[in-house]
Design a protein around this motif. Structure first.
Motif, PDB file in Angstrom:
ATOM      1  N   HIS A 147       0.873  -1.337   0.146  1.00 39.43           N
ATOM      2  CA  HIS A 147       0.038  -0.136  -0.099  1.00 39.43           C
ATOM      3  C   HIS A 147       0.845   1.233   0.043  1.00 39.43           C
ATOM      4  CE1 HIS A 147       1.038  -0.605   4.276  1.00 39.43           C
ATOM      5  NE2 HIS A 147       0.717   0.463   4.369  1.00 39.43           N
ATOM      6  N   LEU A 148       2.043   1.113   0.172  1.00 39.71           N
ATOM      7  CA  LEU A 148       2.922   2.317   0.481  1.00 39.71           C
ATOM      8  C   LEU A 148       3.781   2.580  -0.911  1.00 39.71           C
ATOM      9  CD1 LEU A 148       4.683   1.522   3.961  1.00 39.71           C
ATOM     10  CD2 LEU A 148       2.865   3.173   3.286  1.00 39.71           C
ATOM     11  N   MET A 149       3.620   1.765  -1.971  1.00 42.61           N
ATOM     12  CA  MET A 149       4.298   1.487  -3.194  1.00 42.61           C
ATOM     13  C   MET A 149       3.446   1.907  -4.375  1.00 42.61           C
ATOM     14  SD  MET A 149       6.463  -1.869  -2.210  1.00 42.61           S
ATOM     15  CE  MET A 149       7.675  -1.792  -0.762  1.00 42.61           C
ATOM     16  N   GLN A 150       2.202   2.305  -4.035  1.00 43.58           N
ATOM     17  CA  GLN A 150       1.307   2.765  -5.269  1.00 43.58           C
ATOM     18  C   GLN A 150       1.262   4.266  -5.929  1.00 43.58           C
ATOM     19  OE1 GLN A 150      -0.540   0.247  -6.281  1.00 43.58           O
ATOM     20  NE2 GLN A 150       0.530  -0.971  -4.601  1.00 43.58           N
ATOM     21  N   ARG A 151       2.648   4.575  -6.097  1.00 41.72           N
ATOM     22  CA  ARG A 151       2.854   5.721  -6.516  1.00 41.72           C
ATOM     23  C   ARG A 151       3.542   5.595  -7.974  1.00 41.72           C
ATOM     24  NH1 ARG A 151       4.613   6.591  -1.455  1.00 41.72           N
ATOM     25  NH2 ARG A 151       6.768   6.351  -1.924  1.00 41.72           N
ATOM     26  N   PRO A 152       3.275   6.432  -9.033  1.00 42.25           N
ATOM     27  CA  PRO A 152       3.884   6.254 -10.224  1.00 42.25           C
ATOM     28  C   PRO A 152       5.594   6.292 -10.244  1.00 42.25           C
ATOM     29  CG  PRO A 152       2.203   7.894 -10.397  1.00 42.25           C
ATOM     30  CD  PRO A 152       2.303   7.550  -8.903  1.00 42.25           C
ATOM     31  N   SER A 153       6.016   7.025  -9.387  1.00 45.23           N
ATOM     32  CA  SER A 153       7.411   7.057  -9.364  1.00 45.23           C
ATOM     33  C   SER A 153       8.114   6.025  -8.714  1.00 45.23           C
ATOM     34  CB  SER A 153       7.896   8.393  -8.493  1.00 45.23           C
ATOM     35  OG  SER A 153       7.393   8.319  -7.059  1.00 45.23           O
ATOM     36  N   PHE A 154       7.250   5.269  -7.892  1.00 45.30           N
ATOM     37  CA  PHE A 154       7.869   3.949  -7.513  1.00 45.30           C
ATOM     38  C   PHE A 154       8.042   3.081  -8.371  1.00 45.30           C
ATOM     39  CE2 PHE A 154       6.721  -0.271  -6.115  1.00 45.30           C
ATOM     40  CZ  PHE A 154       7.685  -0.466  -5.379  1.00 45.30           C
ATOM     41  N   TRP A 155       6.883   2.826  -9.268  1.00 44.17           N
ATOM     42  CA  TRP A 155       6.522   1.840 -10.183  1.00 44.17           C
ATOM     43  C   TRP A 155       7.860   2.151 -11.514  1.00 44.17           C
ATOM     44  CZ3 TRP A 155       4.905  -3.010 -10.018  1.00 44.17           C
ATOM     45  CH2 TRP A 155       3.922  -3.205  -8.965  1.00 44.17           C
ATOM     46  N   ARG A 156       7.917   3.623 -11.643  1.00 47.09           N
ATOM     47  CA  ARG A 156       8.586   4.003 -12.647  1.00 47.09           C
ATOM     48  C   ARG A 156      10.317   3.396 -12.363  1.00 47.09           C
ATOM     49  NH1 ARG A 156       7.695   7.345 -16.546  1.00 47.09           N
ATOM     50  NH2 ARG A 156       6.189   8.718 -15.144  1.00 47.09           N
ATOM     51  N   TRP A 157      10.690   3.634 -10.908  1.00 42.36           N
ATOM     52  CA  TRP A 157      12.016   3.236 -10.686  1.00 42.36           C
ATOM     53  C   TRP A 157      11.874   1.619 -10.414  1.00 42.36           C
ATOM     54  CZ3 TRP A 157      16.109   5.877 -11.656  1.00 42.36           C
ATOM     55  CH2 TRP A 157      16.054   7.265 -12.061  1.00 42.36           C
ATOM     56  N   PHE A 158      11.078   1.141  -9.913  1.00 41.78           N
ATOM     57  CA  PHE A 158      10.927  -0.357  -9.873  1.00 41.78           C
ATOM     58  C   PHE A 158      11.142  -0.994 -11.050  1.00 41.78           C
ATOM     59  CE2 PHE A 158       8.637  -4.331  -9.768  1.00 41.78           C
ATOM     60  CZ  PHE A 158       9.231  -5.013  -8.715  1.00 41.78           C
ATOM     61  N   ASN A 159      10.352  -0.365 -12.392  1.00 42.35           N
ATOM     62  CA  ASN A 159      10.475  -1.163 -13.496  1.00 42.35           C
ATOM     63  C   ASN A 159      12.085  -0.944 -14.165  1.00 42.35           C
ATOM     64  OD1 ASN A 159       8.172  -2.092 -13.854  1.00 42.35           O
ATOM     65  ND2 ASN A 159       7.222  -0.344 -14.596  1.00 42.35           N
ATOM     66  N   ARG A 160      12.762   0.324 -13.750  1.00 37.67           N
ATOM     67  CA  ARG A 160      14.127   0.478 -14.028  1.00 37.67           C
ATOM     68  C   ARG A 160      15.102  -0.365 -13.618  1.00 37.67           C
ATOM     69  NH1 ARG A 160      13.740   7.013 -14.113  1.00 37.67           N
ATOM     70  NH2 ARG A 160      12.418   7.333 -16.071  1.00 37.67           N
ATOM     71  N   LEU A 161      14.830  -0.703 -12.112  1.00 35.97           N
ATOM     72  CA  LEU A 161      15.559  -1.435 -11.277  1.00 35.97           C
ATOM     73  C   LEU A 161      15.592  -3.199 -11.988  1.00 35.97           C
ATOM     74  CD1 LEU A 161      17.544  -2.159  -9.219  1.00 35.97           C
ATOM     75  CD2 LEU A 161      15.771  -2.173  -7.462  1.00 35.97           C
ATOM     76  N   ASN A 162      14.395  -3.210 -12.142  1.00 40.21           N
ATOM     77  CA  ASN A 162      13.936  -4.538 -12.759  1.00 40.21           C
ATOM     78  C   ASN A 162      14.797  -4.890 -13.895  1.00 40.21           C
ATOM     79  OD1 ASN A 162      12.444  -6.910 -11.907  1.00 40.21           O
ATOM     80  ND2 ASN A 162      10.600  -6.049 -12.148  1.00 40.21           N
ATOM     81  N   ALA A 163      14.611  -4.117 -14.726  1.00 38.77           N
ATOM     82  CA  ALA A 163      15.334  -3.984 -16.193  1.00 38.77           C
ATOM     83  C   ALA A 163      16.795  -4.276 -15.947  1.00 38.77           C
ATOM     84  CB  ALA A 163      14.855  -2.819 -16.859  1.00 38.77           C
ATOM     85  N   ALA A 164      17.548  -3.276 -15.091  1.00 34.67           N
ATOM     86  CA  ALA A 164      18.767  -3.348 -14.742  1.00 34.67           C
ATOM     87  C   ALA A 164      19.253  -4.773 -14.273  1.00 34.67           C
ATOM     88  CB  ALA A 164      19.197  -2.132 -13.828  1.00 34.67           C
ATOM     89  N   VAL A 165      18.494  -5.402 -13.229  1.00 34.14           N
ATOM     90  CA  VAL A 165      18.545  -6.656 -12.719  1.00 34.14           C
ATOM     91  C   VAL A 165      18.669  -7.744 -13.799  1.00 34.14           C
ATOM     92  CG1 VAL A 165      17.623  -8.440 -11.260  1.00 34.14           C
ATOM     93  CG2 VAL A 165      17.948  -6.166 -10.390  1.00 34.14           C
ATOM     94  N   LEU A 166      17.465  -7.743 -14.487  1.00 32.25           N
ATOM     95  CA  LEU A 166      17.543  -8.756 -15.571  1.00 32.25           C
ATOM     96  C   LEU A 166      18.433  -8.590 -16.805  1.00 32.25           C
ATOM     97  CD1 LEU A 166      13.380  -8.346 -15.815  1.00 32.25           C
ATOM     98  CD2 LEU A 166      14.708 -10.458 -14.918  1.00 32.25           C
ATOM     99  N   GLY A 167      18.890  -7.320 -16.923  1.00 32.58           N
ATOM    100  CA  GLY A 167      19.802  -7.164 -17.948  1.00 32.58           C
ATOM    101  C   GLY A 167      21.185  -7.725 -17.508  1.00 32.58           C
ATOM    102  N   ALA A 168      21.562  -7.422 -16.117  1.00 33.40           N
ATOM    103  CA  ALA A 168      22.670  -7.964 -15.636  1.00 33.40           C
ATOM    104  C   ALA A 168      22.611  -9.439 -15.530  1.00 33.40           C
ATOM    105  CB  ALA A 168      23.039  -7.479 -14.046  1.00 33.40           C
ATOM    106  N   VAL A 169      21.558  -9.978 -15.153  1.00 37.03           N
ATOM    107  CA  VAL A 169      21.466 -11.574 -15.363  1.00 37.03           C
ATOM    108  C   VAL A 169      21.664 -12.047 -16.555  1.00 37.03           C
ATOM    109  CG1 VAL A 169      20.022 -13.629 -14.881  1.00 37.03           C
ATOM    110  CG2 VAL A 169      19.964 -11.720 -13.179  1.00 37.03           C
TER     111      VAL A 169
END
Length: 200
Positions: free
Chosen positions: A171-193
């Motif tokens: 419930h604390l993570m329902q802001r656009p900025s969170f999801w924007r950076w979460f997706n970027r972090l996700n992309a970075a992790v997946l790319g690194a793997v």
């Protein structure tokens, strides 16, 4: 007996935490509250099967069929790069679309296929659970199944704990900025793997 189980728990936990693609997927599903329990069970069962097969010596088959490992590796690399590209693309949308996409329900079929792919198309999964954990288990000889049990418990604790903790703070993570950076972090992790897999 206790020493073998503890060793399995520590080694299993260390390797499970390092599987970034699985963790990223589970965190996202937990935030969206979509079939989280099912995917937790899938990851635990997958670990249990692979570690048990490794303890029975099936890891030696990987060394006898390098072509199979190679095919799996490049399929995993391609999938993870595609997955990373889509996460990066999602992070560049405007705020309203980012928030809408964060709440969008993924079809069960698609989510299930992704969960299977981040597990069974990931050569690290085989190398860590089937080969490495299998070899470590065999060193305990008569206590090897206690080692396996310890490793499976590590999988249970990690995946249940990760999904529960993530859902608790969703419930604390329902802001656009969170999801924007979460997706970027996700992309970075997946790319690194994917890069790490390609270099194996």
């Amino acid at each position: 007996m206790f020493a073998a189980a503890l060793s399995g728990f520590v080694m299993g936990g260390t390797l499970i935490i390092a599987v970034g693609a699985q963790n990223s997927f589970l965190i996202e599903q937990s935030l969206k509250r979509q079939w989280t329990g099912l995917f937790v069970l899938l990851f635990i069962v997958s670990d249990a099967i692979s570690i048990s097969l490794g303890a029975m010596g099936f890891g030696l088959l990987l060394q006898e069929y390098p072509l199979l490992v190679s095919v799996t590796k490049w399929a995993g690399v391609i999938f993870l790069l595609w997955f990373a590209f889509n996460k990066l693309k999602a992070s560049m949308a405007d705020d309203a679309l980012v928030l809408e996409m964060s709440k969008k329900q993924t079809s069960f079929k698609r989510a299930f296929l992704i969960a299977m792919a981040v597990t069974w198309l990931n050569p690290h999964f085989y190398l860590d659970t089937l080969l490495l954990m299998g070899n470590l288990a065999s060193q305990w000889q008569l206590d090897k199944w206690w080692f396996v049990c310890g490793a499976i418990w590590a999988s249970i604790v990690w995946f249940v704990g990760l999904s529960t903790l993530t859902a608790k703070f969703a419930h604390l993570m329902q802001r656009p900025s969170f999801w924007r950076w979460f997706n970027r972090l996700n992309a970075a992790v997946l790319g690194a793997v994917s890069i790490q897999l390609a270099s194996l």
